[in-house]
Design a protein around this motif. Sequence first.
Motif, short mmCIF file in Angstrom:
data_model
loop_
_atom_site.label_atom_id
_atom_site.label_comp_id
_atom_site.label_asym_id
_atom_site.label_seq_id
_atom_site.Cartn_x
_atom_site.Cartn_y
_atom_site.Cartn_z
N SER A 238 1.26 -0.98 -0.15
CA SER A 238 0.11 0.34 0.13
C SER A 238 0.71 1.16 0.31
CB SER A 238 -0.95 -0.04 2.02
OG SER A 238 -1.64 -0.60 1.08
N LEU A 239 1.86 1.16 0.12
CA LEU A 239 2.59 2.23 0.00
C LEU A 239 2.32 3.53 -1.27
CD1 LEU A 239 4.93 4.26 1.67
CD2 LEU A 239 6.84 2.18 0.27
N THR A 240 1.99 2.13 -2.35
CA THR A 240 2.04 3.14 -3.35
C THR A 240 1.23 4.03 -3.82
OG1 THR A 240 1.07 1.47 -3.97
CG2 THR A 240 3.03 1.09 -4.68
N LYS A 241 0.16 3.56 -2.83
CA LYS A 241 -1.43 4.68 -2.86
C LYS A 241 -0.96 6.58 -2.35
CE LYS A 241 -3.61 0.68 -1.37
NZ LYS A 241 -4.69 -0.03 -0.47
N ASN A 242 0.58 6.45 -1.26
CA ASN A 242 0.59 7.99 -0.97
C ASN A 242 2.24 7.74 -0.78
OD1 ASN A 242 1.22 6.24 1.89
ND2 ASN A 242 -0.74 6.51 2.94
N ILE A 243 2.77 7.58 -0.78
CA ILE A 243 4.35 7.86 -1.49
C ILE A 243 4.54 9.12 -1.83
CG2 ILE A 243 4.78 6.69 -3.55
CD1 ILE A 243 7.19 5.80 -2.13
N HIS A 244 3.64 9.98 -3.08
CA HIS A 244 3.61 10.75 -3.44
C HIS A 244 3.71 11.98 -1.76
CE1 HIS A 244 -0.39 10.09 -3.60
NE2 HIS A 244 -0.61 11.92 -3.77
N LEU A 245 3.22 11.64 -1.64
CA LEU A 245 2.70 12.84 0.03
C LEU A 245 3.73 12.78 1.12
CD1 LEU A 245 -1.47 12.00 0.26
CD2 LEU A 245 0.35 13.63 -0.59
N LEU A 246 4.90 12.28 0.20
CA LEU A 246 6.13 11.99 1.38
C LEU A 246 6.96 12.73 0.79
CD1 LEU A 246 7.06 8.00 2.16
CD2 LEU A 246 5.80 9.59 3.86
N LYS A 247 7.11 13.51 -0.43
CA LYS A 247 8.01 14.21 -0.72
C LYS A 247 7.53 16.30 -0.31
CE LYS A 247 11.10 15.73 -3.62
NZ LYS A 247 12.30 15.11 -3.48
N GLN A 248 6.15 15.62 0.02
CA GLN A 248 5.52 17.41 0.40
C GLN A 248 6.15 17.40 2.36
OE1 GLN A 248 1.87 16.87 -0.47
NE2 GLN A 248 1.49 17.71 1.46
N ALA A 249 6.41 15.89 2.50
CA ALA A 249 6.48 16.10 4.33
C ALA A 249 8.05 16.29 4.87
CB ALA A 249 6.12 14.35 5.20
N GLU A 250 8.64 16.34 3.63
CA GLU A 250 10.81 15.59 3.61
C GLU A 250 11.19 17.20 4.59
OE1 GLU A 250 13.26 15.70 0.68
OE2 GLU A 250 12.41 14.11 -0.14
N ASP A 251 10.35 18.08 5.57
CA ASP A 251 10.55 19.07 5.77
C ASP A 251 9.91 19.90 6.96
OD1 ASP A 251 13.27 19.48 4.88
OD2 ASP A 251 12.58 21.08 3.39
N LYS A 252 8.77 18.59 6.99
CA LYS A 252 8.08 18.88 8.06
C LYS A 252 7.48 17.53 9.44
CE LYS A 252 5.39 21.34 5.12
NZ LYS A 252 3.90 21.73 4.37
N ALA A 253 8.33 16.12 9.18
CA ALA A 253 7.99 15.38 9.58
C ALA A 253 9.26 14.60 9.30
CB ALA A 253 7.58 14.12 9.37
N LEU A 254 10.03 14.23 10.13
CA LEU A 254 11.47 13.29 10.11
C LEU A 254 11.21 11.40 10.14
CD1 LEU A 254 14.31 12.56 11.37
CD2 LEU A 254 13.02 11.02 13.55
N ILE A 255 11.44 11.67 9.06
CA ILE A 255 10.63 10.09 7.85
C ILE A 255 12.41 9.37 7.94
CG2 ILE A 255 10.47 9.25 5.45
CD1 ILE A 255 9.93 12.14 4.57
N ILE A 256 11.54 8.28 8.46
CA ILE A 256 12.62 6.93 8.49
C ILE A 256 12.10 5.61 8.50
CG2 ILE A 256 13.33 5.63 10.07
CD1 ILE A 256 12.08 7.40 12.63
#
Length: 609
Positions: A238-256
């Motif tokens: 299911s990562l394919t469903k919302n992976i595009h949204l992670l781009k906009q979160a790169e400086d707003k949340a710590l991504i692990i």
Amino acid sequence: MKQKNQLALQQQYPDLYNRLQQELSDSIALRVEKTKNGMDTVVALHNGQEMYVHSRYQPEHEAEQWVHLLPQEVEVLVIIGMGLGYSLSWLARRYSNQTIIIIEPDMAMFRKATECRDLSVYLQNERFVFLVGQESYVTAHILAEYMIQNKLTFSQLCIASPPVYQRLYPDIVGELQARIADKLAELQVQEATYAYFARTWLVTTIKNAGYLSQHPSAHLIKEKLKGLPVIIAAAGPSLTKNIHLLKQAEDKALIIGVGSAINILEKHQIRPHIIMALDSAESEKNVFVNFSDTSPLLVYTHSLHPDAVAGYSGQKAWVKLKEDSIIGYICSRLNMDYLEIVDGPSVANVAFDFAIRGLRASAVLLVGQDLAYTDNRYHAAGAVHDSSAHALREEQLKGYTLTRDIYGAPVYTSRAFIAMKNFFEIYMKYEKPNIPVYNCTEGGIPLTGIPNIPLAQALEQFGMQSYPIREWIHKAVSGWDECDAVPLHSLWEELQREADILVSLSARRIRELQRLLPVSPDFSAGFARVAALTEEIDKNELYHNMIVPHVQWMVEASTRNVHHTTAHIIDEQEKKKLFVIELLRQYEEIHEYIILLQRALEENAYGTE
């Protein structure tokens, strides 16, 4: 009567006693009535109909008959449903030496039992264990932990439930049986995994310990990153469903990024701030071979494949797993600080604790955490494993468990995924993190205690402010002065000398034990020499901290095997012979681990500084 039960509960089960005082609502309507012979029974209102939990005539005789239908050749008996407890006396008589675990799913029923009958003798009996009014997954976890701590075998465990409970609580009983079966299967898989990988983990941990003077502990970054929202990205379909949204979160949340997700993220030009890894398997090395982005901080445990540690050219920091006694022992000798996190079935589980307790995140969002074969797929497209994005055929799904996803649709899962699911659910139940935790996977199986919300909604709620996260991490890690690290070379030489002594003691013990075959009249004197050497080995710090954790599973399995093998043998000479043969096999295997340790320490001594 009630007072005696309360006193016994206060002494033996204080948590259960407190819950009994607080939880007053009944799951089903219960009424106590007198039977024809003057004893108590319970009438339950179920689906608009009254149902008697015990016989209206002779409840004790009914309980006796049911207990005598149960198999007797068991080590552990698990009873789901006790009613007013008429079966307890018959269970105590029939299973005079066995452990009897009573699971009562209904707190109201247990309260009625404490009001009607004297249970104090069973509440105070160490052979009886009472698990009352817990969620099924918690009960399964507690049961498994109890059996492990008390070195009880799962092979001779019997689970039974009175027929009336199967009618009154069909969903609860079914769920309990399924959860217990899943947990037992999980532990059996863990034991088999440990048997297969224990040697690899020992050598890998020692080898990676050589980096203690080159890479800082992740405790250096925890203050810089404290209070940030954290997104843990796994590789579920299911990562394919919302992976595009992670781009906009790169400086707003710590991504692990965890596991194969790091390759998927890179293919979508998403740069996680941290990548986490802990697997010693060869496939883990391949994840990093195919990963070219060096901007994330690699946070690793010392169980990670050494080539993965050496091969990644970005910044690195390590964490100590709670169960890693080797690194704990080395750090204690070097007086080194570290960040400790709990172990789990998957790197996503470990990252979960790292985010909550280690970094004290303000919120945790899970993505790609399907824990199921959504659309019959292993991973989202782009994982390093060539076949991961291909749909599984029906014949490949045989042996997997069919369950329901968060939308109620059928989906296959596996024992490994269930173990990961259990970790999240137990963690939420017992750690009770005081922050928002959401499952933003938008697919896969549900996680009890973690609400499902779309990632877009979560980002809007928690991720509006921007932070220089990458800069903070870089400064924190770069600020660690490698020159100030404690030199390891002298420690490796000390440990190597101690290992040489341990090898000598272990070899002597094996020789002394070999002399006991065939069994001779001076057996007692010979075995006393073996016992003395064993005591000396057990007191050895190196053995206790670096060998015991890796052989404990084998020792316990060997002990159970001795018990089963000799239990029905009358001839004492034959018993002694079988005992020595099994003990010799155990000590020879332990000796192999000691030799492995000696060689690994020797390699570090010649390979550092």
